[in-house]
Motif scaffolding. Structure first.
Motif, PDB file in Angstrom:
ATOM      1  N   LEU A 285      26.361  43.752  47.794  1.00  0.00           N
ATOM      2  CA  LEU A 285      27.792  43.078  47.310  1.00  0.00           C
ATOM      3  C   LEU A 285      27.622  42.095  46.428  1.00  0.00           C
ATOM      4  CD1 LEU A 285      29.593  43.514  50.646  1.00  0.00           C
ATOM      5  CD2 LEU A 285      30.009  45.053  48.464  1.00  0.00           C
ATOM      6  N   ARG A 286      28.487  41.626  45.585  1.00  0.00           N
ATOM      7  CA  ARG A 286      28.363  40.234  44.824  1.00  0.00           C
ATOM      8  C   ARG A 286      29.640  39.404  45.121  1.00  0.00           C
ATOM      9  NH1 ARG A 286      30.288  40.468  39.604  1.00  0.00           N
ATOM     10  NH2 ARG A 286      30.911  42.350  38.977  1.00  0.00           N
ATOM     11  N   VAL A 287      29.904  38.277  44.939  1.00  0.00           N
ATOM     12  CA  VAL A 287      31.114  37.743  45.048  1.00  0.00           C
ATOM     13  C   VAL A 287      31.677  37.450  43.850  1.00  0.00           C
ATOM     14  CG1 VAL A 287      32.220  35.450  45.986  1.00  0.00           C
ATOM     15  CG2 VAL A 287      30.167  36.534  47.377  1.00  0.00           C
ATOM     16  N   THR A 288      32.675  37.999  43.494  1.00  0.00           N
ATOM     17  CA  THR A 288      33.407  37.649  42.246  1.00  0.00           C
ATOM     18  C   THR A 288      34.225  36.405  41.983  1.00  0.00           C
ATOM     19  OG1 THR A 288      35.369  39.056  42.575  1.00  0.00           O
ATOM     20  CG2 THR A 288      33.233  40.146  41.559  1.00  0.00           C
ATOM     21  N   GLN A 289      34.572  35.874  43.227  1.00  0.00           N
ATOM     22  CA  GLN A 289      35.518  34.829  43.310  1.00  0.00           C
ATOM     23  C   GLN A 289      35.771  34.505  44.931  1.00  0.00           C
ATOM     24  OE1 GLN A 289      39.404  35.083  41.804  1.00  0.00           O
ATOM     25  NE2 GLN A 289      39.744  32.943  41.430  1.00  0.00           N
TER      26      GLN A 289
END
Ligand SMILES: C[S@@+](CC[C@H](N)C(=O)[O-])C[C@H]1O[C@@H](n2cnc3c(N)ncnc32)[C@H](O)[C@@H]1O
Length: 320
Positions: A285-289
């Motif tokens: 996963l990646r943190v978009t905000q």
């Protein structure tokens, strides 16, 4: 815990002094109160000034008749509160006064409800279900942008159903809410029906089958073992890690997960920020905000931050 009145208990009334009661408790002998109900409350307050040991404080017991009437002078009517907490009455019982006060408090919250401004409505928590008394996390969920208009949504660990209700109010569709705690499922169903939201509530571990555009989770905030259903909302051994590990399998391609978490565990030295970020990355996963807010609740720490992490699948999963 509701139990048969213990044969070993000392029968005592308002003449019992706190120091004497404490001596009995330390020798393992509970007290079954026979005096005035308010006298028992005063004794509990006096005991609380002498010890903060919960097991000792729970040794002051109140008798309950077979219909949950408290056979003491000036006792409140706790029949409805006890039936909500423990089910229909069966036979005479005893209950720690400390727990009885919790049961009475929960009943009052359930009847009165908790005003949730961001929802423009009240939520009625049941006994043993996480109550949205702190509201800053709801404000985060009220302002985080949706990944798409009218997303389909899952609310994992729904508690009172408050986040599911908020998603519905914001226009999410086909919402499925889950919780392992049957009390939470009953409570969520009741709240959502009262608010007129068509949300399916399933009693299950974590995710329902399928995928959604938006998957929201406000897991218990403190790493540790829950010793009762009541603690399932506060302590977590692995819900956070399993939620992150499997989130990608439940998101639509452009879907988004919202993880709502306080950094309390970091302040308590139970988890580091790096641990959390590593778990997110390991799950692909990646943190978009990240939306942050400071809790205003009077029992919150001054340095505590509550965050809503917006998560999407990274383009490629890291090698395991
Ligand atoms: C902190 S409470 C949040 C409740 C609600 N979503 C809210 O924001 O007010 C966490 C909830 O997760 C539930 N829970 C704990 N472990 C779970 C699991 N493995 N699967 C589903 N729900 C779980 C608890 O019963 C509790 O209702």
């Amino acid at each position: 815990m509701l139990s048969e009145p213990p044969a070993s208990a000392l029968l005592a009334d308002d003449t019992l002094r706190a120091d004497t009661a404490l001596r009995h408790f330390r020798r393992g002998r509970p007290v079954l109160w026979q005096g005035d109900f308010h006298g028992a409350r005063q004794l509990l307050t006096a005991l609380g000034r002498r010890t903060n040991s919960v097991p000792l404080l729970k040794m002051l017991l109140i008798p309950l008749d077979a219909d949950y009437t408290v056979p003491l002078r000036r006792a409140p009517d706790v029949r409805a509160a006890c039936t909500e907490a423990f089910g229909p009455p069966t036979s005479p019982k005893a209950l720690p006064l400390r727990e009885l006060l919790g049961v009475i408090g929960a009943h009052e919250w359930r009847v009165k409800g908790i005003e949730v401004p961001v929802l423009g409505a009240k939520i009625h928590p049941h006994y043993g279900v996480f109550a949205p008394i702190r509201q800053e996390y709801l404000e985060l969920a009220g302002r985080a942008p949706f990944p798409t208009t009218n997303p389909t949504a899952f609310d994992i660990g729904t508690g009172t159903g408050v986040l599911a209700a908020l998603l519905a109010r914001r226009g999410a569709t086909k919402i499925v809410a889950t919780d392992v705690n049957p009390r939470a499922c009953a409570c969520a169903r009741e709240n959502l029906a009262r608010l007129g939201h068509d949300v399916e509530v399933q009693q299950r571990d974590l995710f329902p089958p399928g995928r959604a555009d938006l998957v929201v989770c406000n897991p218990p905030w403190v790493p540790g073992r829950a010793r009762s259903d009541l603690e399932l909302a506060i302590f977590d051994t692995d819900m956070l890690d399993r939620f992150l590990a499997d989130l990608g399998d439940h998101l639509t391609p452009a879907g988004e997960g919202w993880l709502i978490l306080s950094d309390l565990a970091e302040h308590l030295g139970l988890r580091t920020r790096e641990d959390l970020e590593r778990t997110i990355a390991r799950a692909g996963l990646r943190v978009t905000q990240r939306l942050d807010t400071r809790p205003r609740h009077k029992r919150a720490r001054a340095d505590e931050t509550t965050s809503l992490w917006r998560l999407q699948m990274a383009r490629s999963r890291p090698a395991q």
